[in-house]
Scaffold this motif. Structure first.
Motif, PDB file in Angstrom:
ATOM      1  N   ILE A 190       0.833  -1.201   0.000  1.00  0.00           N
ATOM      2  CA  ILE A 190       0.000   0.000   0.000  1.00  0.00           C
ATOM      3  C   ILE A 190       0.873   1.258   0.000  1.00  0.00           C
ATOM      4  O   ILE A 190       1.832   1.367   0.774  1.00  0.00           O
ATOM      5  CB  ILE A 190      -0.938   0.016   1.216  1.00  0.00           C
ATOM      6  N   GLY A 191       0.531   2.202  -0.867  1.00  0.00           N
ATOM      7  CA  GLY A 191       1.188   3.501  -0.858  1.00  0.00           C
ATOM      8  C   GLY A 191       0.572   4.381   0.222  1.00  0.00           C
ATOM      9  O   GLY A 191      -0.348   3.972   0.929  1.00  0.00           O
ATOM     10  N   CYS A 192       1.051   5.591   0.335  1.00  0.00           N
ATOM     11  CA  CYS A 192       0.550   6.461   1.386  1.00  0.00           C
ATOM     12  C   CYS A 192       0.680   7.922   0.956  1.00  0.00           C
ATOM     13  O   CYS A 192       1.621   8.288   0.245  1.00  0.00           O
ATOM     14  CB  CYS A 192       1.341   6.237   2.677  1.00  0.00           C
ATOM     15  N   LEU A 193      -0.277   8.726   1.389  1.00  0.00           N
ATOM     16  CA  LEU A 193      -0.183  10.175   1.212  1.00  0.00           C
ATOM     17  C   LEU A 193       0.368  10.759   2.500  1.00  0.00           C
ATOM     18  O   LEU A 193      -0.245  10.622   3.561  1.00  0.00           O
ATOM     19  CB  LEU A 193      -1.564  10.770   0.907  1.00  0.00           C
ATOM     20  N   VAL A 194       1.542  11.373   2.432  1.00  0.00           N
ATOM     21  CA  VAL A 194       2.223  11.851   3.639  1.00  0.00           C
ATOM     22  C   VAL A 194       2.283  13.379   3.667  1.00  0.00           C
ATOM     23  O   VAL A 194       2.188  14.044   2.629  1.00  0.00           O
ATOM     24  CB  VAL A 194       3.652  11.275   3.735  1.00  0.00           C
ATOM     25  N   LYS A 195       2.454  13.912   4.852  1.00  0.00           N
ATOM     26  CA  LYS A 195       2.573  15.354   5.020  1.00  0.00           C
ATOM     27  C   LYS A 195       3.876  15.864   4.414  1.00  0.00           C
ATOM     28  O   LYS A 195       4.925  15.229   4.532  1.00  0.00           O
ATOM     29  CB  LYS A 195       2.525  15.716   6.501  1.00  0.00           C
ATOM     30  N   ALA A 196       3.802  17.026   3.803  1.00  0.00           N
ATOM     31  CA  ALA A 196       4.989  17.604   3.158  1.00  0.00           C
ATOM     32  C   ALA A 196       6.090  17.873   4.167  1.00  0.00           C
ATOM     33  O   ALA A 196       7.281  17.780   3.848  1.00  0.00           O
ATOM     34  CB  ALA A 196       4.604  18.884   2.424  1.00  0.00           C
ATOM     35  N   GLY A 197       5.703  18.209   5.412  1.00  0.00           N
ATOM     36  CA  GLY A 197       6.698  18.535   6.425  1.00  0.00           C
ATOM     37  C   GLY A 197       7.661  17.406   6.732  1.00  0.00           C
ATOM     38  O   GLY A 197       8.796  17.646   7.163  1.00  0.00           O
ATOM     39  N   LEU A 198       7.231  16.164   6.507  1.00  0.00           N
ATOM     40  CA  LEU A 198       8.105  15.027   6.789  1.00  0.00           C
ATOM     41  C   LEU A 198       9.289  14.974   5.836  1.00  0.00           C
ATOM     42  O   LEU A 198      10.295  14.333   6.131  1.00  0.00           O
ATOM     43  CB  LEU A 198       7.307  13.726   6.702  1.00  0.00           C
ATOM     44  N   MET A 199       9.165  15.631   4.680  1.00  0.00           N
ATOM     45  CA  MET A 199      10.291  15.659   3.745  1.00  0.00           C
ATOM     46  C   MET A 199      11.458  16.478   4.276  1.00  0.00           C
ATOM     47  O   MET A 199      12.572  16.386   3.765  1.00  0.00           O
ATOM     48  CB  MET A 199       9.835  16.210   2.392  1.00  0.00           C
ATOM     49  N   LEU A 233      -1.114  16.264  -7.760  1.00  0.00           N
ATOM     50  CA  LEU A 233      -1.442  15.220  -6.787  1.00  0.00           C
ATOM     51  C   LEU A 233      -2.619  14.367  -7.239  1.00  0.00           C
ATOM     52  O   LEU A 233      -2.548  13.131  -7.225  1.00  0.00           O
ATOM     53  CB  LEU A 233      -1.734  15.843  -5.416  1.00  0.00           C
ATOM     54  N   LEU A 234      -3.709  15.006  -7.655  1.00  0.00           N
ATOM     55  CA  LEU A 234      -4.890  14.242  -8.056  1.00  0.00           C
ATOM     56  C   LEU A 234      -4.621  13.401  -9.311  1.00  0.00           C
ATOM     57  O   LEU A 234      -4.926  12.194  -9.319  1.00  0.00           O
ATOM     58  CB  LEU A 234      -6.086  15.172  -8.271  1.00  0.00           C
ATOM     59  N   PRO A 235      -4.051  13.974 -10.390  1.00  0.00           N
ATOM     60  CA  PRO A 235      -3.752  13.132 -11.571  1.00  0.00           C
ATOM     61  C   PRO A 235      -2.815  11.971 -11.254  1.00  0.00           C
ATOM     62  O   PRO A 235      -2.994  10.861 -11.775  1.00  0.00           O
ATOM     63  CB  PRO A 235      -3.112  14.110 -12.550  1.00  0.00           C
ATOM     64  N   GLU A 236      -1.816  12.210 -10.398  1.00  0.00           N
ATOM     65  CA  GLU A 236      -0.879  11.144 -10.061  1.00  0.00           C
ATOM     66  C   GLU A 236      -1.562  10.060  -9.238  1.00  0.00           C
ATOM     67  O   GLU A 236      -1.325   8.864  -9.443  1.00  0.00           O
ATOM     68  CB  GLU A 236       0.315  11.719  -9.298  1.00  0.00           C
ATOM     69  N   SER A 237      -2.419  10.467  -8.294  1.00  0.00           N
ATOM     70  CA  SER A 237      -3.145   9.465  -7.503  1.00  0.00           C
ATOM     71  C   SER A 237      -4.097   8.670  -8.388  1.00  0.00           C
ATOM     72  O   SER A 237      -4.230   7.444  -8.226  1.00  0.00           O
ATOM     73  CB  SER A 237      -3.908  10.145  -6.360  1.00  0.00           C
ATOM     74  N   GLN A 238      -4.748   9.334  -9.337  1.00  0.00           N
ATOM     75  CA  GLN A 238      -5.627   8.630 -10.283  1.00  0.00           C
ATOM     76  C   GLN A 238      -4.842   7.616 -11.111  1.00  0.00           C
ATOM     77  O   GLN A 238      -5.306   6.493 -11.339  1.00  0.00           O
ATOM     78  CB  GLN A 238      -6.322   9.643 -11.195  1.00  0.00           C
ATOM     79  N   ARG A 239      -3.665   8.008 -11.562  1.00  0.00           N
ATOM     80  CA  ARG A 239      -2.839   7.107 -12.359  1.00  0.00           C
ATOM     81  C   ARG A 239      -2.452   5.871 -11.560  1.00  0.00           C
ATOM     82  O   ARG A 239      -2.524   4.739 -12.052  1.00  0.00           O
ATOM     83  CB  ARG A 239      -1.580   7.839 -12.828  1.00  0.00           C
ATOM     84  N   GLU A 244      -2.454   0.231  -7.714  1.00  0.00           N
ATOM     85  CA  GLU A 244      -1.856   0.526  -6.414  1.00  0.00           C
ATOM     86  C   GLU A 244      -2.924   1.043  -5.461  1.00  0.00           C
ATOM     87  O   GLU A 244      -3.744   1.886  -5.826  1.00  0.00           O
ATOM     88  CB  GLU A 244      -0.753   1.573  -6.557  1.00  0.00           C
ATOM     89  N   SER A 245      -2.925   0.542  -4.238  1.00  0.00           N
ATOM     90  CA  SER A 245      -3.802   1.087  -3.208  1.00  0.00           C
ATOM     91  C   SER A 245      -3.065   2.187  -2.461  1.00  0.00           C
ATOM     92  O   SER A 245      -1.839   2.140  -2.304  1.00  0.00           O
ATOM     93  CB  SER A 245      -4.242  -0.018  -2.238  1.00  0.00           C
ATOM     94  N   ILE A 246      -3.807   3.178  -1.996  1.00  0.00           N
ATOM     95  CA  ILE A 246      -3.209   4.343  -1.340  1.00  0.00           C
ATOM     96  C   ILE A 246      -3.894   4.572   0.001  1.00  0.00           C
ATOM     97  O   ILE A 246      -5.127   4.620   0.088  1.00  0.00           O
ATOM     98  CB  ILE A 246      -3.349   5.604  -2.211  1.00  0.00           C
ATOM     99  N   LEU A 247      -3.100   4.717   1.041  1.00  0.00           N
ATOM    100  CA  LEU A 247      -3.616   5.003   2.383  1.00  0.00           C
ATOM    101  C   LEU A 247      -3.684   6.501   2.612  1.00  0.00           C
ATOM    102  O   LEU A 247      -2.735   7.227   2.303  1.00  0.00           O
ATOM    103  CB  LEU A 247      -2.710   4.366   3.441  1.00  0.00           C
ATOM    104  N   ILE A 248      -4.803   6.946   3.168  1.00  0.00           N
ATOM    105  CA  ILE A 248      -4.936   8.350   3.517  1.00  0.00           C
ATOM    106  C   ILE A 248      -5.749   8.464   4.807  1.00  0.00           C
ATOM    107  O   ILE A 248      -6.703   7.711   5.015  1.00  0.00           O
ATOM    108  CB  ILE A 248      -5.601   9.156   2.368  1.00  0.00           C
ATOM    109  N   PHE A 249      -5.351   9.360   5.671  1.00  0.00           N
ATOM    110  CA  PHE A 249      -6.105   9.661   6.882  1.00  0.00           C
ATOM    111  C   PHE A 249      -6.940  10.906   6.588  1.00  0.00           C
ATOM    112  O   PHE A 249      -6.384  12.021   6.536  1.00  0.00           O
ATOM    113  CB  PHE A 249      -5.168   9.908   8.064  1.00  0.00           C
ATOM    114  N   PRO A 250      -8.239  10.756   6.369  1.00  0.00           N
ATOM    115  CA  PRO A 250      -9.044  11.894   5.911  1.00  0.00           C
ATOM    116  C   PRO A 250      -9.180  13.032   6.917  1.00  0.00           C
ATOM    117  O   PRO A 250      -9.585  14.125   6.544  1.00  0.00           O
ATOM    118  CB  PRO A 250     -10.411  11.266   5.602  1.00  0.00           C
ATOM    119  N   GLU A 251      -8.805  12.801   8.171  1.00  0.00           N
ATOM    120  CA  GLU A 251      -8.810  13.901   9.135  1.00  0.00           C
ATOM    121  C   GLU A 251      -7.640  14.858   8.883  1.00  0.00           C
ATOM    122  O   GLU A 251      -7.677  16.007   9.314  1.00  0.00           O
ATOM    123  CB  GLU A 251      -8.726  13.364  10.562  1.00  0.00           C
ATOM    124  N   GLY A 252      -6.613  14.360   8.234  1.00  0.00           N
ATOM    125  CA  GLY A 252      -5.449  15.198   7.948  1.00  0.00           C
ATOM    126  C   GLY A 252      -4.475  15.297   9.096  1.00  0.00           C
ATOM    127  O   GLY A 252      -3.328  15.705   8.916  1.00  0.00           O
TER     128      GLY A 252
END
Length: 260
Positions: free
Chosen positions: A113-122, A145-151, A157-165
């Motif tokens: 599973i992929g993941c959407l991470v906060k930019a600050g972690l970079m 971000l949206l086109p890449e996630s759609q691709r 690929e499955s993607i993990l996201i915490f919708p609370e942010g």
């Protein structure tokens, strides 16, 4: 009296071991970035294979980390239905976010599973290399971000996201950002719900690392139903945002912390 002293000593032990686990986590991420991932970069030329190996390495490291945490008595955990998560393809995985370790629990069981991470972690040297090697999405990618996630979702690929942010604030209603629902509706992908429950306050949004409960917390990860994001679209909708609003409302109810 003796029981009270034993409980106090046990609490002090768990505070010390919690701090040590934080050091282990950060140093482990740095070691993976500087050593193992650089070896993969030289030895494995195929990008997809290199990413898969990196993610499996991260998952194995997380499983070891969790076992150490359990062995030291810092926390305990239980998984239910993770086979469903491993079998999902092209699925958006959404989860509530009660503790700092939620991603660790999920990624330890589902390495692909992929993941959407906060930019600050970079900006964190302990995690920057891990994020790059695993090829995770970063929420600073703006219009791409949206086109890449759609691709990626279309490619399976499955993607993990915490919708609370961010982590849930104890005692407050869930605040759901609409990005997860927008991604699901516009991608037309299914959504897998994951519920994480911690029976005591532990590493939550309002707690410092050393503010641990009197007894060892139990964290339960339950993989729940898979839903069709397109079921939230109605014929009279003028824009995808209306369906995304309905799906966000559904997340707000489905991911609410229980009272077990």
């Amino acid at each position: 009296m003796e029981q009270g002293i034993a409980q106090k000593l046990g609490w002090c032990w768990r505070v010390a071991m919690t701090g040590w686990l934080f050091i282990l986590f950060g140093s482990g991420g740095l070691a993976l970035s500087l050593l193992w991932f650089n070896v993969l970069l030289v030895v494995v030329r195929n990008r997809d294979k290199r990413r898969a190996l990196a993610r499996r390495s991260i998952a194995a490291s997380f499983r070891l980390f969790l076992r150490i945490g359990r062995l030291l008595g810092v926390f305990d955990y239980r998984f239910t239905g993770v086979d469903l998560l491993r079998g999902d393809k092209g699925c958006l995985v959404v989860a509530n976010h009660p503790t700092l370790l939620d991603y660790v629990f999920i990624a330890s069981q589902a390495p692909e599973i992929g993941c959407l991470v906060k930019a600050g972690l970079m900006n964190n040297p302990c995690f920057r290399g891990v994020i790059r090697a695993a090829d995770y999405l970063v929420n600073s990618q703006g219009e791409t971000l949206l086109p890449e996630s759609q691709r990626r979702l279309a490619a399976g690929e499955s993607i993990l996201i915490f919708p609370e942010g961010t982590r849930t604030r104890p005692g407050e209603p869930l605040v759901i950002q609409r990005g997860a629902a927008q991604m699901a509706v516009r991608s037309g992908c299914p959504v897998r719900l994951v519920h994480i429950h911690c029976d005591r306050r532990f590493l939550d949004k309002e707690s410092r690392w050393y503010q641990i409960p009197a007894r060892r917390p139990m964290i339960t990860l339950t993989v729940r139903e898979r839903i069709d994001s397109q079921n939230f679209i109605k014929a009279q909708d003028e824009a995808p945002a209306q369906a995304a609003r309905r799906l966000s409302d559904y997340f707000r109810q489905a991911l609410v912390p229980d009272s077990r």
